[in-house]
Design an enzyme around this catalytic site. Structure first.
Site, PDB file in Angstrom:
ATOM      1  N   CYS A  97       0.476 -10.928 -48.683  1.00  0.00           N
ATOM      2  CA  CYS A  97       0.779 -11.801 -47.565  1.00  0.00           C
ATOM      3  C   CYS A  97       1.021 -10.972 -46.313  1.00  0.00           C
ATOM      4  O   CYS A  97       0.805  -9.769 -46.288  1.00  0.00           O
ATOM      5  CB  CYS A  97       2.023 -12.637 -47.860  1.00  0.00           C
ATOM      6  SG  CYS A  97       1.970 -13.523 -49.428  1.00  0.00           S
ATOM      7  N   ARG A 139       0.922 -16.689 -46.134  1.00  0.00           N
ATOM      8  CA  ARG A 139       0.755 -16.566 -47.581  1.00  0.00           C
ATOM      9  C   ARG A 139      -0.693 -16.523 -48.040  1.00  0.00           C
ATOM     10  O   ARG A 139      -1.523 -17.332 -47.618  1.00  0.00           O
ATOM     11  CB  ARG A 139       1.441 -17.743 -48.284  1.00  0.00           C
ATOM     12  CG  ARG A 139       1.461 -17.553 -49.811  1.00  0.00           C
ATOM     13  CD  ARG A 139       2.164 -18.664 -50.524  1.00  0.00           C
ATOM     14  NE  ARG A 139       2.288 -18.327 -51.943  1.00  0.00           N
ATOM     15  CZ  ARG A 139       2.268 -19.210 -52.929  1.00  0.00           C
ATOM     16  NH1 ARG A 139       2.137 -20.499 -52.656  1.00  0.00           N
ATOM     17  NH2 ARG A 139       2.380 -18.814 -54.176  1.00  0.00           N
ATOM     18  N   LEU A 140      -0.975 -15.539 -48.899  1.00  0.00           N
ATOM     19  CA  LEU A 140      -2.181 -15.505 -49.715  1.00  0.00           C
ATOM     20  C   LEU A 140      -1.710 -15.748 -51.144  1.00  0.00           C
ATOM     21  O   LEU A 140      -1.068 -14.890 -51.749  1.00  0.00           O
ATOM     22  CB  LEU A 140      -2.882 -14.150 -49.595  1.00  0.00           C
ATOM     23  CG  LEU A 140      -4.186 -13.978 -50.387  1.00  0.00           C
ATOM     24  CD1 LEU A 140      -5.276 -14.896 -49.836  1.00  0.00           C
ATOM     25  CD2 LEU A 140      -4.659 -12.529 -50.332  1.00  0.00           C
ATOM     26  N   ILE A 169      -1.361 -15.890 -54.868  1.00  0.00           N
ATOM     27  CA  ILE A 169      -1.931 -15.172 -56.010  1.00  0.00           C
ATOM     28  C   ILE A 169      -1.185 -15.522 -57.307  1.00  0.00           C
ATOM     29  O   ILE A 169      -1.787 -15.909 -58.294  1.00  0.00           O
ATOM     30  CB  ILE A 169      -1.878 -13.644 -55.781  1.00  0.00           C
ATOM     31  CG1 ILE A 169      -2.602 -13.265 -54.476  1.00  0.00           C
ATOM     32  CG2 ILE A 169      -2.469 -12.908 -56.979  1.00  0.00           C
ATOM     33  CD1 ILE A 169      -4.084 -13.547 -54.467  1.00  0.00           C
ATOM     34  N   ASN A 206       5.765  -9.212 -49.066  1.00  0.00           N
ATOM     35  CA  ASN A 206       4.337  -8.924 -49.102  1.00  0.00           C
ATOM     36  C   ASN A 206       4.094  -7.953 -50.231  1.00  0.00           C
ATOM     37  O   ASN A 206       4.703  -6.882 -50.274  1.00  0.00           O
ATOM     38  CB  ASN A 206       3.892  -8.306 -47.767  1.00  0.00           C
ATOM     39  CG  ASN A 206       2.497  -7.718 -47.833  1.00  0.00           C
ATOM     40  OD1 ASN A 206       1.637  -8.226 -48.536  1.00  0.00           O
ATOM     41  ND2 ASN A 206       2.281  -6.640 -47.092  1.00  0.00           N
ATOM     42  N   GLY A 207       3.210  -8.318 -51.169  1.00  0.00           N
ATOM     43  CA  GLY A 207       2.890  -7.402 -52.251  1.00  0.00           C
ATOM     44  C   GLY A 207       2.767  -8.105 -53.582  1.00  0.00           C
ATOM     45  O   GLY A 207       2.469  -9.297 -53.653  1.00  0.00           O
ATOM     46  N   ASP A 264       6.458 -14.080 -58.495  1.00  0.00           N
ATOM     47  CA  ASP A 264       7.144 -12.793 -58.428  1.00  0.00           C
ATOM     48  C   ASP A 264       8.097 -12.736 -57.243  1.00  0.00           C
ATOM     49  O   ASP A 264       9.025 -11.929 -57.227  1.00  0.00           O
ATOM     50  CB  ASP A 264       6.140 -11.631 -58.397  1.00  0.00           C
ATOM     51  CG  ASP A 264       5.116 -11.740 -57.289  1.00  0.00           C
ATOM     52  OD1 ASP A 264       4.957 -12.835 -56.716  1.00  0.00           O
ATOM     53  OD2 ASP A 264       4.427 -10.734 -57.014  1.00  0.00           O
ATOM     54  N   GLY A 318      -9.919   2.163 -57.552  1.00  0.00           N
ATOM     55  CA  GLY A 318      -9.545   3.460 -58.109  1.00  0.00           C
ATOM     56  C   GLY A 318      -8.864   4.386 -57.123  1.00  0.00           C
ATOM     57  O   GLY A 318      -8.808   5.595 -57.350  1.00  0.00           O
TER      58      GLY A 318
END
Length: 639
Positions: free
Chosen positions: A2, A52-53, A55, A77-78, A102, A370
């Protein structure tokens, strides 16, 4: 994933506070297209904002989020990957958790453990929690710096946000260049420590937290470090032990990073790092086919790894997707990317990374990658170059056996062929200063200013700051034990955050969440315990990592020696399809009038740039950054 923003001030009306934080959120709306929210403290001029995104638990994770008793409010955010384990523990301790987000877990973790909640977190995060009872703000950033956090404090108001542009959104702070930050950028193409390219804007460093509180009519802030990498060397175990435990940690990290309530995919370059992540993730997902995304260029085989990527995709059974990146769009794209970047950090890999993120964003909302493998597992050719010089010096001066974790010249000879394509780098390194102090020699390998310093007006920067001295304090930190740890520690603190900055901005510009399972702090900490003479035995780059994923990746990838690292044909573009754009930008009257550049020298640099040179890139990004932020040519909206 976010965008967050907030203000804590000495004075301000509720209307002005809400208006300011709304403008801040508008500036970063690309970070969260799924919703927005604001929260105001009724007793103090405090405002929190969130884009907000969605997830994890898309239905119930709306922010700002407040505890049932109304005391704590969070913007975050995270992603906290061990949120399920923490949730069970917190419920067992009597906390009223009602959903599976979360964010709620993090909020109640703070309620239970206070500032030390960060020690319990596995994930990437930047968050702020307001305590109404204590009238105190607590903010924290993850250990590695995967998620961003910026702030401005003038004694009367603290403003913070996920991106720098949000701090300028309400007009109370003017964008001005920071001379020390510019000198860092010219030297490294990133800024060290808390510096940014903007005067008055600081970043909260990785592994740090920030507190703000009122003392009478005054507002106070303090930053402090809660985590740093410790090199407590494990002398009791052999290589097999380290390989087995590294493999277990990587598998557990990938497993946790697959936790998502929305479609998920992965970046795939065909190199060892992303290939390992893709193969492990695909195996764990079972019958669910993983979507993979690859980018390449038509300018030649040296810019195209799709053959390797397709081999990995076939081996892992993924849904393969690719995009070829056109240089013809550079003139339109790069100014907009500078807007999203805030600061022009790192190299031209920014361009393909954005295209691949945009491709991924058409099908998924989360991607694994990666990133971090080279810094953690000793994968850069410059590490070998530095060790070659050190071994030569030890052999000549008969001092090779005086250091506990020395690597001998004899041991690295079988692996010197890795430097075959890096002979120009060696020529530059050994042109002067051969066998000087270790910190000076590694600085030569990472210093980008040698080809740029003469292009600038010497009076354009403050004379009281030395990027080399800032670098030295990091490189020569006590307790690093060996050259390989000094090099990788500096890169963990310097170049890796810059690469993660690119990772964050390119994914957020496409409104997707990017996850980096190799940078799980448990893996980072474990690698620091490995004796240097095992970690970099005989100069075998990524030796332990390769052994730990030997059975997970195709044999062709395991045996690859032609490391590419997503090279971009920038020089071909700047001398070809984008020539007019580059020259019109750098040789314009507008650029000349800044008093920064020597126009004649810049023109020579444009004509003499080598194939993988970074001089033109650095100049171009700096000029476009000035136009976007300092001159005010903002580029709002999507790309």
């Amino acid at each position: 994933m976010c965008g967050i923003a907030g203000i804590v001030a000495v004075s301000g009306t509720p209307e002005s506070m809400r208006g300011s934080v709304m403008k801040m959120m508008d500036a970063i709306r690309h970070r969260g297209p799924d919703g927005e929210g604001t929260w105001l403290d009724p007793a103090r001029p405090v405002a929190l904002g969130h884009r907000r995104l969605a997830i994890i638990d898309p239905e119930h994770g709306k922010q700002p989020m407040t505890t049932e008793d109304g005391r704590y409010t969070i913007v975050f955010n995270g992603a906290i990957y061990n949120y399920l384990e923490l949730r069970r523990e917190l419920i067992g301790r009597g906390h009223p958790l009602h959903n599976y987000s979360d964010t709620e877990v993090l909020l109640y973790a703070f309620r239970e453990w206070g500032e030390r909640c960060v020690d319990r977190l596995i994930g990437m995060f930047a968050f702020a929690i307001w305590d109404r009872l204590e009238q105190r703000l607590f903010c924290a950033r993850d250990r590695i710096g995967i998620k961003p956090f910026y702030y401005h404090f003038d004694g009367q108001k603290l403003g913070f946000a996920s991106e720098i542009k949000a701090l300028f959104a309400d007009g109370s702070l003017k964008a001005e260049s920071n001379s020390d930050g510019l000198q860092d950028y010219l030297t490294f193409q990133f800024c060290l420590n808390e510096k940014t390219l903007f005067k008055g804007v600081q970043k909260l460093e990785p592994g740090y937290h920030l507190s703000a509180w009122y003392e009478g009519s005054q507002l106070k802030i303090k930053t402090s470090q809660y985590w740093d990498l410790q090199y407590n060397i494990d002398e009791r175990h052999d290589e097999r032990y380290f390989v087995d435990n590294l493999a277990a940690l990587i598998e557990d990290s990938v497993r946790m990073h697959l936790r998502s309530d929305v479609p998920l995919g992965a970046h795939l370059s065909g190199g060892l790092d992303s290939s390992a992540v893709v193969c492990l993730a695909s195996r764990m997902l079972g019958g669910e086919q993983l979507k993979t995304f690859t980018g390449a260029f038509h300018e030649g085989p040296q810019f195209d790894e799709t053959g390797h990527a397709k081999a990995v995709s076939a081996f892992a059974g993924t849904d393969y997707n690719e995009v070829y990146i056109p240089g013809s769009e550079l003139a339109d794209l790069l100014p907009k990317l500078m807007h999203f970047m805030d600061e022009p950090l790192a190299g031209p890999g920014l361009i393909p990374q954005y295209y691949v993120s945009r491709l991924a964003g058409e099908q998924v909302k989360v991607v694994l990658g990666g990133q971090g493998g080279d810094e953690l597992f000793v994968g850069y050719a410059r590490y070998m170059a530095a060790y070659l010089e050190k071994c030569l010096s030890g052999a000549i001066n008969e001092t090779a056996n005086q250091h506990r974790y020395a690597v001998s010249l004899e041991s690295i000879i079988p692996n010197l062929s890795l430097l075959k394509t890096y002979q120009p780098m060696l020529q530059g390194l050994w042109r002067e200063g051969l066998f000087a102090s270790t910190d000076q020699r590694y600085f030569r390998l990472i210093d980008r200013s040698e080809g740029m310093s003469h292009l600038f007006n010497p009076d354009a920067f403050d004379k009281g700051y030395s990027p080399f001295e800032s670098y030295q304090k990091i490189f020569n930190r006590e307790g690093l034990h060996s050259l390989v740890n000094q090099m990788t520690y500096f890169d963990l603190k310097g170049s890796l955050p810059a690469l993660l900055h690119v990772e964050d901005r390119t994914s957020m510009a496409a409104s997707i969440e990017s996850r980096v399972p190799l940078l799980d702090h448990r893996i980072v900490e474990f690698m620091a315990t490995i004796p240097p003479n095992i970690k970099f035995a005989g100069g075998r780059m990524k030796h332990l990592f390769k052994e730990s994923v030997r059975n997970a990746v195709p044999q062709s990838i395991f045996e690859r020696k032609d490391k590419m690292g997503f090279p971009t044909p920038l020089t071909q573009w700047t001398k070809g399809v984008a020539r007019d754009f580059v020259r019109d930008t750098l040789l314009s009257e507008r650029a000349r009038s800044r008093g920064l550049y020597n126009a004649q020298s810049v023109e020579k640099a444009l004509n003499s740039e080598s194939e993988f040179g970074r001089v033109v890139w650095g100049l171009l990004c700096m000029e476009l950054w000035h136009r976007n932020f300092i001159d005010g040519d903002l580029q709002p909206g999507g790309i």
